[in-house]
Design a protein around this motif. Structure first.
Motif, PDB file in Angstrom:
ATOM      1  N   ALA A 192      -5.918  -3.737  -1.427  1.00 48.74           N
ATOM      2  CA  ALA A 192      -6.695  -2.704  -0.825  1.00 48.74           C
ATOM      3  C   ALA A 192      -7.751  -3.060  -0.033  1.00 48.74           C
ATOM      4  O   ALA A 192      -8.496  -4.191  -0.469  1.00 48.74           O
ATOM      5  CB  ALA A 192      -7.273  -1.788  -1.994  1.00 48.74           C
ATOM      6  N   PRO A 193      -7.849  -2.710   1.327  1.00 46.55           N
ATOM      7  CA  PRO A 193      -9.013  -3.099   2.201  1.00 46.55           C
ATOM      8  C   PRO A 193     -10.477  -2.536   1.681  1.00 46.55           C
ATOM      9  O   PRO A 193     -10.538  -1.958   0.770  1.00 46.55           O
ATOM     10  CB  PRO A 193      -8.680  -2.249   3.276  1.00 46.55           C
ATOM     11  N   VAL A 213     -23.420 -10.965  -0.872  1.00 49.16           N
ATOM     12  CA  VAL A 213     -21.877 -11.171  -0.747  1.00 49.16           C
ATOM     13  C   VAL A 213     -21.808 -11.775   0.718  1.00 49.16           C
ATOM     14  O   VAL A 213     -22.307 -11.337   1.757  1.00 49.16           O
ATOM     15  CB  VAL A 213     -21.128  -9.893  -0.892  1.00 49.16           C
ATOM     16  N   VAL A 214     -20.833 -13.017   0.921  1.00 49.38           N
ATOM     17  CA  VAL A 214     -20.728 -13.590   2.139  1.00 49.38           C
ATOM     18  C   VAL A 214     -19.087 -13.705   2.055  1.00 49.38           C
ATOM     19  O   VAL A 214     -18.289 -13.854   1.429  1.00 49.38           O
ATOM     20  CB  VAL A 214     -21.489 -14.799   2.192  1.00 49.38           C
ATOM     21  N   THR A 215     -18.725 -13.737   3.651  1.00 48.39           N
ATOM     22  CA  THR A 215     -17.594 -14.171   4.115  1.00 48.39           C
ATOM     23  C   THR A 215     -17.779 -15.759   4.745  1.00 48.39           C
ATOM     24  O   THR A 215     -18.657 -15.949   5.455  1.00 48.39           O
ATOM     25  CB  THR A 215     -16.741 -13.194   4.917  1.00 48.39           C
ATOM     26  N   HIS A 216     -16.729 -16.118   4.814  1.00 44.67           N
ATOM     27  CA  HIS A 216     -16.685 -17.657   5.888  1.00 44.67           C
ATOM     28  C   HIS A 216     -15.645 -17.940   6.361  1.00 44.67           C
ATOM     29  O   HIS A 216     -14.302 -17.738   5.882  1.00 44.67           O
ATOM     30  CB  HIS A 216     -17.197 -18.974   4.638  1.00 44.67           C
ATOM     31  N   PRO A 243     -14.539  -7.557   7.647  1.00 46.06           N
ATOM     32  CA  PRO A 243     -15.104  -6.852   6.595  1.00 46.06           C
ATOM     33  C   PRO A 243     -16.523  -6.307   6.840  1.00 46.06           C
ATOM     34  O   PRO A 243     -16.772  -5.293   6.451  1.00 46.06           O
ATOM     35  CB  PRO A 243     -15.343  -8.025   5.505  1.00 46.06           C
ATOM     36  N   LEU A 244     -17.440  -6.855   7.856  1.00 48.59           N
ATOM     37  CA  LEU A 244     -18.459  -6.024   8.057  1.00 48.59           C
ATOM     38  C   LEU A 244     -18.393  -4.456   8.497  1.00 48.59           C
ATOM     39  O   LEU A 244     -18.830  -3.557   8.097  1.00 48.59           O
ATOM     40  CB  LEU A 244     -19.509  -6.817   9.280  1.00 48.59           C
ATOM     41  N   VAL A 263     -21.990 -12.931   6.933  1.00 51.52           N
ATOM     42  CA  VAL A 263     -20.833 -13.697   7.815  1.00 51.52           C
ATOM     43  C   VAL A 263     -21.267 -15.031   7.951  1.00 51.52           C
ATOM     44  O   VAL A 263     -22.425 -15.120   8.735  1.00 51.52           O
ATOM     45  CB  VAL A 263     -20.359 -12.884   9.002  1.00 51.52           C
ATOM     46  N   ALA A 264     -20.712 -16.024   7.500  1.00 49.69           N
ATOM     47  CA  ALA A 264     -20.988 -17.402   7.629  1.00 49.69           C
ATOM     48  C   ALA A 264     -20.164 -18.193   8.504  1.00 49.69           C
ATOM     49  O   ALA A 264     -18.904 -18.009   8.625  1.00 49.69           O
ATOM     50  CB  ALA A 264     -21.091 -18.134   6.230  1.00 49.69           C
ATOM     51  N   GLU A 265     -20.611 -19.120   9.321  1.00 49.17           N
ATOM     52  CA  GLU A 265     -20.038 -20.077  10.302  1.00 49.17           C
ATOM     53  C   GLU A 265     -18.911 -19.454  11.084  1.00 49.17           C
ATOM     54  O   GLU A 265     -17.881 -19.968  11.301  1.00 49.17           O
ATOM     55  CB  GLU A 265     -18.953 -21.205   9.254  1.00 49.17           C
ATOM     56  N   SER A 266     -19.530 -18.467  11.586  1.00 50.02           N
ATOM     57  CA  SER A 266     -18.593 -17.615  12.807  1.00 50.02           C
ATOM     58  C   SER A 266     -19.596 -17.445  13.971  1.00 50.02           C
ATOM     59  O   SER A 266     -19.137 -16.549  14.769  1.00 50.02           O
ATOM     60  CB  SER A 266     -18.201 -16.337  11.986  1.00 50.02           C
TER      61      SER A 266
END
Length: 436
Positions: A192-193, A213-216, A243-244, A263-266
């Motif tokens: 599920a998105p 909460v973070v994405t990488h 995801p943002l 959002v990390a390292e992007s």
């Protein structure tokens, strides 16, 4: 009175890296892994050489570079899992504190979390193995950061697409163990998105526990790219950003105002145009007039950005700093990426001088540390004596703290600051038409 107002302009910088990495040599995770998964873990270890050969074939790994990297940095690279060596490396870079993501070795993947759930954390992983591998890393990381808790914010791995009750339980367990943030998969694949309401209990738990909460960057559908490395590097920073807009447009930030998302390292070079585009849609630009109102949102996107969203802008570039008034100075959190070769270590001080030499000192303090302290909950009072000892000064970064010189620097950026988010300030630069 702000932190900046209380600080002597000549003081060293309190630097917090919003993106560093740590992880055990993979085979040493065994004591942290539930014993019922040891057989699968042995199989995973046995596939390490095949994974390395595949990375070489695809161009992700360069044999000559790898040999030189490990030879030249053998001692420092032990800081990926050795706490004493790590502190030595952070001190040398002038970094007082750090946010700690998984996978210390970004060349040979010799410190991969069990079952590939580190930077490759993805929704297509086996739910049982994914949670087992994540918990093994989280247990070790909690022990690791406990040696110098004031200097480290450990990022727990969170396989969000699994069973919700177990995911929420892991949020709370990670918090109780001393970890301070949560990394979720950049890709949900066939699950599920993130606009699905099934995830609301997780967002609520993260907000309640004050865990950002973070994405990488890392995960990507590599099977689609074939041998074309350029496709991978062009997309790998897009997946963690995706995801943002799922969270924003579906009202997650409105329903959970205490949730922080990063959002990390992007990089952050993509954010100004995205924010411009989203704001214009919400505010009724001509191109969006045929659309229904965005009922899930109660305010324009830029307000959610400033309230709840941040970017761990690893190795921040000059081009990105030039866009900081559109992005928001407090939304840019610098990172060194220690100990990855694409980061600034072991030459961070020189990198900072080349990048920040003409940025106002007050803004530099925010982007290099104070904004990250607020997002991740670092105690700046505890870190201040350390920063006084190891931190570079404005002069070290080529910045003059003389009042007249700083006034001239501020004046040189005055027009950019005034224009800011030009679609909101009604300035005609750099737009060309009335609908811009």
């Amino acid at each position: 009175m702000t932190d900046q107002d209380r600080q002597n302009p000549l003081d060293p910088y309190l630097i917090i890296s919003s993106d560093c990495h740590a992880g055990l040599p993979t085979e040493r995770y065994r004591p942290y892994l539930d014993s019922r998964f040891h057989r699968q873990f042995d199989e995973f270890l046995g596939q390490a050489q095949a994974r390395r050969e595949e990375s070489t074939r695809l161009g992700i790994r360069n044999d000559a570079f790898a040999e030189k990297w490990f030879h030249d940095n053998e001692e420092g690279l032990r800081g990926g899992w050795d706490a004493a060596q790590r502190v030595k490396e952070l001190d040398g870079d002038g970094v007082a504190a750090e946010v700690v993501f998984p996978d210390a070795d970004a060349v040979d993947s010799q410190t991969a979390a069990p079952f590939g759930v580190g930077l490759g954390l993805s929704g297509d992983q086996d739910p049982e193995l994914g949670m087992a591998g994540a918990q093994a890393h989280n247990r070790w990381l909690a022990d690791f950061v406990s040696e110098h808790p004031e200097r480290h914010c450990g990022v727990a791995l969170l396989p969000l697409t699994g069973e919700v009750d177990r995911v929420v339980a892991e949020v709370r367990r990670a918090k109780e163990s001393g970890l301070g943030a949560l990394m979720i998969p950049s890709m949900w694949v066939d699950k599920a998105p993130y606009h699905d309401r099934r995830y609301d209990p997780v967002w609520a738990a993260a907000a309640e526990c004050a865990m950002p909460v973070v994405t990488h960057s890392g995960a990507a559908p590599r099977h689609e790219y074939g041998d074309h490395l350029g496709i991978y590097v062009s997309e790998v920073t897009w997946w963690p950003a995706r995801p943002l807009w799922f969270l924003l447009w579906s009202g997650v930030f409105e329903r959970h105002p205490g949730l922080k998302f990063g959002v990390a390292e992007s990089g952050c070079w993509w954010l100004p145009n995205l924010l411009w585009f989203m704001d214009r849609l919400y505010l009724g630009a001509h191109g969006g007039k045929k659309l229904s109102p965005f009922a899930e949102l109660k305010r324009p996107p830029h307000e959610y950005l400033d309230r709840q969203i941040f970017v761990c802008a690893t190795n921040t570039k000059r081009r990105e700093l030039a866009q900081r008034y559109e992005i928001g100075v407090d939304n840019i959190l610098w990172g060194s990426d220690f100990p990855h070769p694409e980061g600034t270590w072991p030459d961070t001080r020189a990198w900072l001088k080349r990048t920040f030499h003409d940025i106002p000192v007050t803004e530099t303090r925010r982007m290099l540390g104070l904004a990250a302290a607020e997002v991740f909950g670092f105690d700046t009072g505890k870190l201040a004596p350390l920063a006084q000892r190891i931190g570079p000064t404005p002069a070290d970064l080529g910045q003059s703290a003389d009042a007249a010189a700083q006034a001239a620097v501020e004046a040189s950026w005055a027009r950019s600051r005034e224009v800011g988010r030009h679609w909101l300030t009604d300035h005609d630069f750099p737009v060309l038409g009335a609908d811009a």
